[in-house]
Design an enzyme around this catalytic site. Structure first.
Site, PDB file in Angstrom:
ATOM      1  N   ASP A  18     -16.881 -39.227 -39.096  1.00  0.00           N
ATOM      2  CA  ASP A  18     -16.623 -38.259 -40.158  1.00  0.00           C
ATOM      3  C   ASP A  18     -17.874 -37.470 -40.530  1.00  0.00           C
ATOM      4  O   ASP A  18     -17.820 -36.615 -41.412  1.00  0.00           O
ATOM      5  CB  ASP A  18     -16.071 -38.966 -41.401  1.00  0.00           C
ATOM      6  CG  ASP A  18     -14.582 -38.696 -41.593  1.00  0.00           C
ATOM      7  OD1 ASP A  18     -13.965 -38.114 -40.675  1.00  0.00           O
ATOM      8  OD2 ASP A  18     -14.041 -39.055 -42.648  1.00  0.00           O
TER       9      ASP A  18
ATOM     10  N   ASP B 207      -8.187 -50.346 -48.466  1.00  0.00           N
ATOM     11  CA  ASP B 207      -7.913 -51.619 -47.801  1.00  0.00           C
ATOM     12  C   ASP B 207      -6.911 -52.470 -48.591  1.00  0.00           C
ATOM     13  O   ASP B 207      -5.865 -52.872 -48.073  1.00  0.00           O
ATOM     14  CB  ASP B 207      -9.212 -52.383 -47.558  1.00  0.00           C
ATOM     15  CG  ASP B 207     -10.199 -52.290 -48.716  1.00  0.00           C
ATOM     16  OD1 ASP B 207      -9.786 -51.929 -49.837  1.00  0.00           O
ATOM     17  OD2 ASP B 207     -11.395 -52.572 -48.502  1.00  0.00           O
TER      18      ASP B 207
END
Length: 729
Positions: free
Chosen positions: A168, A330
């Site tokens: 990224d 997560d």
């Protein structure tokens, strides 16, 4: 039938406990009852009597706590006729009820921790295909490369493992940035990482835009891969060779299994542990990964921790991939999958080694994201109301998300005594006898429970310290989530930082201000005690509370007084043999230890190495017969006490073999590293732990004040702590 009888017996015991706990008793009777329960608990703990007596211990502790709670609700609340006192008193009461509720939920969570057997062996033919994702944002290549090299060394059938670097930091959005410097950095980064990936045999992926942070990056990887399973590693989380052999086998046992999570083990201490010099203290994350996750596993509620895990692609696709409504993608993803009927497994064996944040500022940045993300989950996807979860799973997720509201209660406990001292507000109605009979016995009961259940992984008062130092900075962050649950943005945790000198953290001043405020309040309380003899019972109660707050804020001064740390990655001991070549001269050497930047070796023959210069380190590769890994090195120093045979070497230049050597020497297995760390842990009981905390308060208070008065010019500014990388962990 046995299960029904057990449940009925538990129900009868709970009802009896509640009934007796709510009986009105005189002070003497209450003190005798609580003292008897505490004596029994102390005996069980001192003689380490567990097994079937564990519920007895917890039942006695619960009884004492419930006695306190009923007394607190019925006898200590200020009258509503004093509205300010009543309002402040209710805030304090809510904070206490929150803490008691969290204690009970945590005890439920760890009531019966699971010890998982070893994963079943999978044949090469039956092994599912695995895609490995390494999401990265602005991590330095020196940190990412060893992770990729170690992943490529993991044992798994040939042709069934594909590795993807999800960059990224090299997206088209960054390459086309209006800021020329940003675009240039992104282009250089992309080119260097692409070259590394070619050399290591890794697929390089960079998306168009940086949307939805880490969750979006992982979903981009899902869309460009097709393996049956997906393993995720943060950029600084280096796996051992046996990571997949210790995890993948579980998926063959349960077709509804979506997750196998493993612990996050760290090579370096966190800033709190390092700054206060807490030698022998179990790492803070030991409680979560050593006990809490095992307890969650019992209730099929062990959740994805963002790294060091394997997930089933089919399950992810069923819920639309990794979820990013919160900044803790997560736990949010795991919640969705559990709600859809999928199962999880937690394997306690450490199989990766990573890096903790090195500075207090980066530590707070990491915890701020966790706190904001879990608060978002509580508000946007409250586990109590998500359809599909079982009741035990709801309680486990509720406990995990509610825990991160601790900054609110912790700051209440700091400021509550000040309300009485400075404004004469009566927010806790009790005399000295009642304080001893109810409050003191409650505190002792809670301490004994924490020591009995968590003593192996947490010293007494350590949780209070960690919560306080986080609460000062996280309090506004958590409040901000309640004001606008969708506002928080994903922030990246800085790792691999170095500190050249001892200095104050850039976040230090609020901690010194709070310490000064508590110290001044103690002086004011002394004046009150001298001038108000009729109120000395209440003053004594507030005094005990304030002494604890003074100790807590005093230790925090040491926490924000940063100790120097000149090594970005700690050394790892080794016993491997290699060879060292300088020109035509080659010498066998034993590698004593290694870090990402260099190594220390001992020459095994009588060869005299040159005093300085550049050479080549060679080591046999375990992957290919007859294959040799080699990388340039430069002599950095010698030990004078062994005739110059001990030599310090620095890696020189940049090539793939350098990182393959690091992966082989440092991370082939995590077991010895973890064993050496855990062998240093000391285990303190309540008395020794309390004494140790009091000594730490004295030492760290003076150390912090020394930094203020003698090192005032040396304060870390945000950009000044030199960083070699940061990680989205």
């Amino acid at each position: 039938m046995f299960a029904v009888l057990t449940f009925l017996l538990w129900l009868f015991g709970a009802a009896a406990t509640l009934g007796v706990a709510s009986l009105p008793l005189g002070i003497e009777a209450q003190l005798a009852l609580a003292a008897g329960a505490l004596a029994a608990m102390l005996a069980l703990k001192l003689f380490n009597i567990r097994g079937p007596f564990r519920p007895v211990f917890l039942g006695l502790g619960t009884f004492v706590i419930l006695r306190y709670l009923f007394w607190r609700l019925s006898s200590t609340i200020p009258p509503i006729s004093s509205p300010l006192d009543f309002a402040a008193g209710m805030v304090l009461l809510l904070a206490e009820v929150y803490c008691i509720s969290m204690l009970f939920m945590s005890l439920f969570t760890v009531a019966d921790p699971i010890e998982r057997p070893k994963a079943p062996r999978v044949t090469d033919e039956d092994a599912p295909t695995v895609d490995v994702f390494v999401p990265t944002y602005n991590e330095a290549i020196e940190i990412v490369a060893p992770t990729l090299a170690a992943i490529k060394r993991m044992r798994y059938p040939e042709g069934k493992l594909n590795v993807f670097l999800l960059d990224d930091g090299g997206t088209e959005e960054k390459l086309q940035s209006d800021d020329a410097a940003t675009a240039r950095r992104a282009q250089n980064r992309r080119e260097s990482f692409q070259a590394l990936c070619v050399e290591l045999g890794v697929h390089y992926l960079a998306r168009e835009e940086n949307k939805h942070a880490k969750a979006g990056n992982l979903n981009f990887g899902l869309a460009h891969s097709q393996g049956d399973l997906v393993a995720v590693f943060d950029a600084d989380h280096v796996p051992a060779q046996d990571f997949l052999t210790e995890t993948v086998g579980f998926f063959g046992q349960d077709e509804k299994l979506f997750l196998v999570q493993t612990p996050h083990f760290f090579l370096n201490p966190d800033p709190i542990e390092r700054n206060i010099g807490a030698a022998g203290m179990p790492a803070e994350n030991e409680m979560f990964y050593g006990l809490v996750q095992k307890g969650l596993d019992k209730w099929n509620a062990a959740f994805f921790c963002g790294s060091a895990a394997v997930l089933r692609r089919q399950a992810l696709e069923e819920v639309g991939g990794f979820h990013g409504s919160s900044v803790t993608e997560d736990a949010e993803t795991a919640l969705e999958l559990h709600a859809h009927g999928w199962n999880s497994v937690y394997v306690q064996k450490p199989l990766i080694a990573g890096l903790q944040p090195e500075t207090f500022e980066s530590f707070i940045g990491q915890r701020s994201r966790w706190a904001r993300g879990m608060a978002q989950i509580l508000l946007l996807k409250n586990p109590l109301f998500v359809p599909g979860l079982k009741m035990a799973q709801r309680l486990c997720y509720l406990s995990s998300s509610l825990f991160w509201l601790f900054p609110l209660s912790r700051m209440v406990f700091i400021f509550a005594p000040l309300m009485y001292i400075f404004f004469d507000m009566k927010i806790y109605i009790a005399n000295g006898q009642e304080f001893v009979a109810y409050t003191l016995t409650y505190m002792l009961s809670a301490l004994l429970i924490q020591s009995y259940v968590f003593g192996r992984v947490r010293w007494p008062w350590t949780s209070d310290l960690y919560e306080y130092v986080q609460a000062v900075k996280l309090f506004p962050a958590v409040l901000g989530v309640f004001l606008d649950p969708r506002r928080p943005k994903f922030n990246v945790t800085a790792k691999g930082q170095t500190l050249e000198e001892n200095q104050l953290s850039s976040l230090a001043w609020p901690y010194f201000a709070l310490f000064a405020l508590v110290a001044i309040s103690m002086a004011a309380l002394g004046v009150k005690f001298a001038n108000e003899p009729d109120a000395r019972d209440l003053i004594s109660v507030v005094g005990v509370w304030s002494v604890f707050n003074l100790c807590l804020t005093g230790v925090a001064l040491g926490v924000v007084s940063e100790r120097r740390e000149r090594r970005s990655v700690p050394r790892v001991a080794s016993k491997l043999v290699a060879s060292l070549a300088f020109g035509p001269q080659t010498s066998p050497v034993a590698i004593e230890d290694m870090s990402f930047g260099g190594l220390r070796v001992r020459v095994l023959d009588a060869t005299k190495l040159p005093p300085k210069g550049t050479g080549v380190l060679r080591i046999d590769s375990a992957d290919d017969a007859g294959s040799v890994l080699e990388t340039p090195i430069v002599i950095a120093g010698r030990r004078v006490n062994d005739e110059g045979r001990g030599v310090g070497l620095k890696f020189y230049g940049f090539n793939g073999d350098r990182f393959k050597i690091i992966a082989k020497v440092m991370f082939s297995t995590i077991d010895p590293i973890y064993a050496r760390r855990s062998q240093t842990y000391l285990h303190f009981g309540v008395l020794r732990g309390s004494f140790n905390f009091a000594i730490a308060a004295l030492n760290q208070t003076f150390r912090g004040l020394y930094y203020v008065f003698f090192r005032r010019g040396q304060v870390i500014a945000s950009p000044a702590a030199r960083s070699s990388e940061s990680s989205a962990s």
